[in-house]
Each structure stands twice: as C-alpha cells, then as structure tokens.
Design a protein around this motif. Structure first.
Motif, mmCIF file in Angstrom:
data_model
loop_
_atom_site.group_PDB
_atom_site.id
_atom_site.type_symbol
_atom_site.label_atom_id
_atom_site.label_comp_id
_atom_site.label_asym_id
_atom_site.label_seq_id
_atom_site.Cartn_x
_atom_site.Cartn_y
_atom_site.Cartn_z
ATOM 1 N N VAL A 143 0.855 -1.184 0.000
ATOM 2 C CA VAL A 143 0.000 0.000 0.000
ATOM 3 C C VAL A 143 0.895 1.239 0.000
ATOM 4 N N VAL A 144 0.673 2.115 -0.989
ATOM 5 C CA VAL A 144 1.528 3.284 -1.207
ATOM 6 C C VAL A 144 0.696 4.538 -0.955
ATOM 7 N N SER A 145 1.209 5.455 -0.104
ATOM 8 C CA SER A 145 0.349 6.517 0.406
ATOM 9 C C SER A 145 0.880 7.931 0.272
ATOM 10 N N THR A 146 2.127 8.149 -0.126
ATOM 11 C CA THR A 146 2.636 9.516 -0.254
ATOM 12 C C THR A 146 2.572 9.973 -1.703
ATOM 13 N N ARG A 152 -3.548 14.661 0.347
ATOM 14 C CA ARG A 152 -3.430 15.396 1.616
ATOM 15 C C ARG A 152 -2.000 15.324 2.157
ATOM 16 N N ASP A 153 -1.032 15.048 1.282
ATOM 17 C CA ASP A 153 0.361 14.926 1.707
ATOM 18 C C ASP A 153 0.940 16.315 1.970
ATOM 19 N N PRO A 154 1.336 16.622 3.220
ATOM 20 C CA PRO A 154 1.863 17.964 3.528
ATOM 21 C C PRO A 154 3.196 18.254 2.859
ATOM 22 N N ASP A 155 3.904 17.228 2.401
ATOM 23 C CA ASP A 155 5.144 17.477 1.667
ATOM 24 C C ASP A 155 4.873 17.971 0.249
ATOM 25 N N ARG A 156 3.634 17.879 -0.205
ATOM 26 C CA ARG A 156 3.288 18.365 -1.540
ATOM 27 C C ARG A 156 2.336 19.545 -1.498
ATOM 28 N N PHE A 157 1.414 19.566 -0.522
ATOM 29 C CA PHE A 157 0.398 20.613 -0.448
ATOM 30 C C PHE A 157 0.466 21.307 0.913
ATOM 31 N N PRO A 158 0.771 22.591 0.960
ATOM 32 C CA PRO A 158 0.760 23.315 2.234
ATOM 33 C C PRO A 158 -0.628 23.286 2.867
#
Length: 427
Positions: free
Chosen positions: A40-43, A326-332
């Motif tokens: 399962v891949v999530s980032t 919803r990855d914070p490393d991609r979307f502030p």
C-alpha cells in the motif's frame, strides 16, 4: 485477535465518513506491506512515481490470484474483453486513442464543451423539479440523474433505457470494493455483469450502425482514422466502461462538492457572487474530497524500488490517491479547503497513461451543477453531518445527502422542448 492495520481500518465502513486521520498515520510509512502481500503506497511522490512506471501493470491477469487467466462468468454468457483502462501498452494506447478520437481533442475538440447548454438546461430542470419541497436528497434527486443523463446522451442511449443502468452500475461498483470477496471472485462477478451489459450494448451498436448519429458510439463505428474502426468487442467494452465509470465518479464529485460547500458557507457565498471561482473550486474539490480514494489491483511486473522499499515482482499494489492528495510534503496546509490554492496538481483523476478518460466531462458537469445548486436553493442546510456513506472505500461518497431548503428560485429559462430527464429507481 491481531489489531487491525491502518489500511484495514481504512477499509472498515465504520471509518468511511472521515478516513483522513488514518491517511495521516498511513503516510508515516510511505509503503507498507499488508498480511496478504499487498503493498500500500500513500505519499504523493511515491504514488506519482508508480503511476508513471511501466513496470506497474493495470491488467488484472497480472495479479497473482489469476496467474494470467481471466475468470469466466459462471452464467456461461460470453463476456466482454478487458476495457482499455485494464490493459497495458501497447494495447492500452491503441484502444484509448481510438476511443479519444470521437470524444475530444484533437479530432473532436468541441464534443464536451458543446454539451454545456444541454447540461445547463438539464440541471435547471432537475432543480426545478424540487420546487415545493423543503427536504431534498442531493444524491437521488440530482447528483445521480444528471451524470446518467449526460453519459447516455453522449453515447446515444435512448432516454427510456436510462433507468436500466442503475442496477448494472451498482453491481459493478461493488466489484471495485476490495473488501467483497477475493480478487478472483470480484473479477468473475464483473465479467458476469459485463456480459449482461454487453448483450444490451450489442443491440444498441447494431442500431447505430444502421443509422449513425452525432454520438460517441456512432463516432467509433464510423471512424476512418489510423487503426480504425475499433473491433466490435472492444467497442462494447469501451461503452460499458463509460456508461458506468462515466457517471459513478461524477455522482460522488457533485455530492462531495455540495457537502463541502455546506460545511464551508463562506466559500458557498463566494461562489454565489463569483462565478469564475468554480474552475479552481472544482480542482480543489478533486484534491480535498476526491471521488476515487484508492486504486487497487495493480501488479509489479519487476522488482521496484520506491520510497526506500523494494516491491517484489508479482506483488499486488494499492495506490492511496486520497492520502497523496493530503500529503503535507506536496500541499501546504493540506487539510484546509482552499479554492485559491495554487500549483494544485492533484491526484483526483490519477496521473500517467491511465489518467481518467472521462475527466473533461466530469469537470464540465460539476462546473455547471454546483453553481446552479448554490444559486437556486434558498438557505440550504445539512440534515445530518456526517451523512450516511456507501460502504465502498474505493469510490467514496455519501449514500444520501439530505438537505433542508426554504425554497427554489425559479430560472428565467423555459422547459419547453427540453428532453425529459428520467429519475432512476431507488438506489
């Protein structure tokens, strides 16, 4: 009894109303191996990498449970071949190109945009039908019949046949739920439903062959371009795909969109007064509350290194699109709904060669639908929050969205001469 993994908790219908805290936990380990061998891949970055990796197969025959064989329908009916979204290159590329030629640019650039006036009239009619009522269901009264009418019009399905598709659609959507039986069982059931749908579509294709019209089926039948026309079996498979996938995701997008606006009354009020807001707003909805939350049933065709983990050849892969969104490393500030967000390259419709074929139509439908609802429903308010959700973790959306209203503002248009929109049977 062993504690359920984060992924198992995500699949649990009890967590359907708000899986986002679980996605936050899941992203702490970008690639996790489940007890059944699924990775399962999530980032965001890891998902995009795999969506663009030719060593990741979308063909269910690559899945270890099938071993290269597609289960036959138990009913003994001749099934349809795999649609192009479930094929790998070069077959995927050839069939998708043939389906695209009568659907959109460059050969048919005005097909979808040209539907806006009809979509506006149909939307006005559906909302007008709500006059005199003070409690409505956004799903059954609006978000379901609009996309069904649109995809049937696009394909050239007679309007009297539209209610037949809710049975096939619901049954096929169930086969996309990874919690219902084994992978092989779901494929077998899918084949049985497609066999029934294929029989209907075969008759429809015959009718269009005799009298071609300005519709997608006729366009695929009469195409004279390279590699055309599409083989009959592949044409029927493509039509079956579009009839179901072409509206189920849009039902969720419109419903999730209205739910999100009712939860954010400041944005709802802005949309009433800023019509141009709808374009970035729909893109933010596709990131914030996407209609498709995960892509199961991918398979590694070789050992693949991603995010510090090696996914062994032959392993099943599930891509958690909504977690990547919803990855914070991609979307502030990813948990904030912000229609003014810039650089919003979301995963709402996937990415890579399998990017959602029907995305242009779904965008236009939602761009027409949401402003009309916001403009014409007087003082809309949620009856229950959260609303009841369908159990499916893949295609996530409310089963019903009950809204109380004070009134419906009449439209200045006329209903004379409009094609009547048929409401589906109760879902």
């Amino acid at each position: 009894m062993a504690q359920a993994s984060i992924y198992e908790q995500i699949l649990d219908p009890a967590n359907r109303a708000n899986p986002y805290p679980l996605y936050t936990e899941l992203r702490k380990t970008p690639v996790t191996r489940q007890a059944d061998g699924t990775y399962v891949v999530s980032t965001y970055d890891a998902i995009v990498t795999l969506l663009h990796d030719h060593r990741v197969s979308s063909d269910p025959r690559s899945h270890p449970e099938l071993g290269g064989v597609t289960p036959e329908p138990e009913a003994g009916l001749p099934g349809l071949p795999l649609p192009f979204i479930n094929r790998d290159p070069p077959e995927h590329d050839r069939l998708r190109e043939l389906a695209t030629r009568p659907f959109g640019p460059p050969r048919t650039p005005d097909r979808i945009e040209g539907m806006r006036p009809w979509l506006t009239e149909t939307t006005d009619e559906l909302i007008g039908n709500l006059a005199g009522r003070h409690r409505i269901d956004i799903v059954d009264d609006f978000a379901y019949p609009l996309p069904v009418a649109a995809i049937c019009r696009l394909l050239g399905v007679p309007r009297e046949d539209q209610p037949r598709f809710h049975h096939w659609a619901d049954a096929l959507v169930e086969t996309a739920d990874p919690t219902t039986g084994t992978f092989a069982d779901r494929q077998r059931r899918r084949n049985e439903i497609n066999a029934e749908l294929g029989q209907y579509l075969g008759g429809l294709a015959d009718a269009h062959a005799r009298r071609p019209g300005d519709d997608l089926i006729s366009g695929m039948l009469t195409d004279t371009g390279p590699h055309a026309p599409m083989a009959r079996a592949d044409l029927l498979s493509t039509c079956a795909l579009l009839l179901v996938a072409g509206h189920e995701t849009t039902v969720n997008l419109i419903t999730n969109g209205m739910l999100t606006l009712l939860r954010h009354p400041d944005v709802l009020d802005r949309l009433r007064h800023e019509p141009d807001l709808i374009t970035p707003l729909v893109e933010e909805l596709l990131r914030y509350e996407p209609p498709v939350h995960l892509l199961p049933s991918r398979t590694a065709l070789a050992d693949i290194d991603v995010a510090g983990t090696t996914i062994p050849q032959g392993s099943p892969i599930t891509l958690m699109l909504a977690a990547g969104n919803r990855d914070p490393d991609r979307f502030p500030d990813p948990d904030r709904f912000d229609p003014d967000r810039i650089d919003n390259v979301h995963l709402g419709y996937g990415s890579g060669i399998h990017y959602c074929f029907g995305a242009p139509l779904a965008r236009v439908e939602t761009q027409v639908a949401l402003p009309a609802l916001v403009r014409r429903l007087v003082h809309p308010r949620l009856v229950a929050d959260p609303p009841p959700y369908r159990p499916n973790p893949t295609l996530r959306g409310p089963r019903h969205l009950l809204v109380d209203i004070d009134d419906v503002i009449p439209t200045t248009g006329t209903a004379a001469g409009r094609e009547r929109v048929l409401r589906p049977a109760h879902r």
